[in-house]
Design a protein around this motif. Structure first.
Motif, PDB file in Angstrom:
ATOM      1  N   MET A  32      -1.608  -6.612  15.574  1.00  0.00           N
ATOM      2  CA  MET A  32      -1.824  -5.815  14.389  1.00  0.00           C
ATOM      3  C   MET A  32      -1.677  -6.705  13.164  1.00  0.00           C
ATOM      4  N   ARG A  33      -2.331  -6.330  12.094  1.00  0.00           N
ATOM      5  CA  ARG A  33      -2.304  -7.132  10.866  1.00  0.00           C
ATOM      6  C   ARG A  33      -1.340  -6.511   9.864  1.00  0.00           C
ATOM      7  N   ILE A  34      -0.554  -7.393   9.243  1.00  0.00           N
ATOM      8  CA  ILE A  34       0.330  -6.990   8.159  1.00  0.00           C
ATOM      9  C   ILE A  34       0.151  -7.979   7.019  1.00  0.00           C
ATOM     10  N   LYS A  35       0.593  -7.586   5.849  1.00  0.00           N
ATOM     11  CA  LYS A  35       0.532  -8.465   4.683  1.00  0.00           C
ATOM     12  C   LYS A  35       1.959  -8.782   4.253  1.00  0.00           C
ATOM     13  N   VAL A  36       2.191 -10.046   3.926  1.00  0.00           N
ATOM     14  CA  VAL A  36       3.489 -10.476   3.408  1.00  0.00           C
ATOM     15  C   VAL A  36       3.269 -10.965   1.981  1.00  0.00           C
ATOM     16  N   ARG A  37       4.049 -10.439   1.058  1.00  0.00           N
ATOM     17  CA  ARG A  37       3.971 -10.862  -0.339  1.00  0.00           C
ATOM     18  C   ARG A  37       5.256 -11.581  -0.730  1.00  0.00           C
ATOM     19  N   TYR A  38       5.084 -12.636  -1.506  1.00  0.00           N
ATOM     20  CA  TYR A  38       6.207 -13.450  -1.964  1.00  0.00           C
ATOM     21  C   TYR A  38       6.285 -13.354  -3.484  1.00  0.00           C
TER      22      TYR A  38
ATOM     23  N   GLU B  47      -1.810 -12.729   5.058  1.00  0.00           N
ATOM     24  CA  GLU B  47      -1.951 -11.743   6.124  1.00  0.00           C
ATOM     25  C   GLU B  47      -1.623 -12.420   7.441  1.00  0.00           C
ATOM     26  N   LEU B  48      -0.898 -11.686   8.270  1.00  0.00           N
ATOM     27  CA  LEU B  48      -0.489 -12.221   9.563  1.00  0.00           C
ATOM     28  C   LEU B  48      -0.867 -11.257  10.672  1.00  0.00           C
ATOM     29  N   GLU B  49      -1.147 -11.808  11.816  1.00  0.00           N
ATOM     30  CA  GLU B  49      -1.351 -11.028  13.031  1.00  0.00           C
ATOM     31  C   GLU B  49      -0.039 -11.091  13.802  1.00  0.00           C
ATOM     32  N   VAL B  50       0.560  -9.937  14.059  1.00  0.00           N
ATOM     33  CA  VAL B  50       1.822  -9.875  14.799  1.00  0.00           C
ATOM     34  C   VAL B  50       1.661  -8.880  15.945  1.00  0.00           C
TER      35      VAL B  50
ATOM     36  N   THR C  59       9.538  -6.131  14.714  1.00  0.00           N
ATOM     37  CA  THR C  59      10.464  -5.592  13.722  1.00  0.00           C
ATOM     38  C   THR C  59      10.472  -6.472  12.474  1.00  0.00           C
ATOM     39  N   VAL C  60      11.060  -5.961  11.417  1.00  0.00           N
ATOM     40  CA  VAL C  60      11.207  -6.741  10.189  1.00  0.00           C
ATOM     41  C   VAL C  60      11.998  -8.014  10.490  1.00  0.00           C
ATOM     42  N   GLY C  61      13.055  -7.911  11.268  1.00  0.00           N
ATOM     43  CA  GLY C  61      13.858  -9.080  11.624  1.00  0.00           C
ATOM     44  C   GLY C  61      13.054 -10.131  12.370  1.00  0.00           C
ATOM     45  N   GLU C  62      12.207  -9.688  13.289  1.00  0.00           N
ATOM     46  CA  GLU C  62      11.358 -10.624  14.019  1.00  0.00           C
ATOM     47  C   GLU C  62      10.328 -11.264  13.091  1.00  0.00           C
ATOM     48  N   LEU C  63       9.835 -10.497  12.134  1.00  0.00           N
ATOM     49  CA  LEU C  63       8.914 -11.061  11.150  1.00  0.00           C
ATOM     50  C   LEU C  63       9.600 -12.145  10.329  1.00  0.00           C
ATOM     51  N   ILE C  64      10.841 -11.911   9.915  1.00  0.00           N
ATOM     52  CA  ILE C  64      11.568 -12.914   9.147  1.00  0.00           C
ATOM     53  C   ILE C  64      11.717 -14.190   9.968  1.00  0.00           C
TER      54      ILE C  64
ATOM     55  N   VAL D  60       2.898  -3.619   4.319  1.00  0.00           N
ATOM     56  CA  VAL D  60       3.071  -4.683   3.332  1.00  0.00           C
ATOM     57  C   VAL D  60       4.564  -4.960   3.228  1.00  0.00           C
ATOM     58  N   VAL D  61       4.946  -6.179   3.558  1.00  0.00           N
ATOM     59  CA  VAL D  61       6.340  -6.613   3.499  1.00  0.00           C
ATOM     60  C   VAL D  61       6.459  -7.590   2.344  1.00  0.00           C
ATOM     61  N   ALA D  62       7.466  -7.394   1.505  1.00  0.00           N
ATOM     62  CA  ALA D  62       7.653  -8.267   0.343  1.00  0.00           C
ATOM     63  C   ALA D  62       9.031  -8.906   0.381  1.00  0.00           C
ATOM     64  N   LEU D  63       9.081 -10.180  -0.006  1.00  0.00           N
ATOM     65  CA  LEU D  63      10.331 -10.903  -0.190  1.00  0.00           C
ATOM     66  C   LEU D  63      10.491 -11.150  -1.673  1.00  0.00           C
ATOM     67  N   PHE D  64      11.643 -10.743  -2.218  1.00  0.00           N
ATOM     68  CA  PHE D  64      11.874 -10.931  -3.645  1.00  0.00           C
ATOM     69  C   PHE D  64      13.365 -11.126  -3.886  1.00  0.00           C
ATOM     70  N   PRO D  65      13.685 -11.772  -5.009  1.00  0.00           N
ATOM     71  CA  PRO D  65      15.099 -12.062  -5.277  1.00  0.00           C
ATOM     72  C   PRO D  65      15.864 -10.818  -5.674  1.00  0.00           C
ATOM     73  N   PRO D  66      17.172 -10.850  -5.476  1.00  0.00           N
ATOM     74  CA  PRO D  66      18.004  -9.743  -5.936  1.00  0.00           C
ATOM     75  C   PRO D  66      17.875  -9.595  -7.453  1.00  0.00           C
ATOM     76  N   VAL D  67      17.964  -8.369  -7.903  1.00  0.00           N
ATOM     77  CA  VAL D  67      17.909  -8.110  -9.336  1.00  0.00           C
ATOM     78  C   VAL D  67      19.238  -7.551  -9.781  1.00  0.00           C
TER      79      VAL D  67
END
Length: 88
Positions: free
Chosen positions: A1-7, A21-24, A29-34, A78-85
């Motif tokens: 399946m395709r997912i999108k990762v945003r940085y 975009e990644l094929e997983v 899981t989110v942990g496995e994606l990380i 869509v999974v996003a990685l962003f800094p703490p605010v």
């Protein structure tokens, strides 16, 4: 399946792209994606994720909501990685 990762912010600078975009496999899981992202972009493992996977320096969202590591991803997520605010 395709997912999108945003940085965002620092993570965009570290990996050198804003999104990908990644094929997983189904059931990822989110942990496995990380873990996959740390393999794809070693700089994340070196600069962001401590060896004990302390995630104090990163927030992760899935489709606009904070995500936990055990959440199972679905096609088109869509999974996003962003800094703490912080604010005052």
């Amino acid at each position: 399946m395709r997912i999108k990762v945003r940085y965002f912010a620092r993570f965009r600078s570290l990996v050198g792209i804003g999104e990908e975009e990644l094929e997983v496999p189904e059931g990822t899981t989110v942990g496995e994606l990380i873990s996959l992202l740390k393999e794809r972009h070693p700089v994340l493992r070196e600069e962001v994720f401590a060896e004990d996977d302390d995630l104090a320096d990163v927030n992760i969202s899935r489709n606009g909501s904070y995500a936990s590591f055990d959440e199972v991803l679905e096609e088109g997520d869509v999974v996003a990685l962003f800094p703490p605010v912080s604010g005052g």
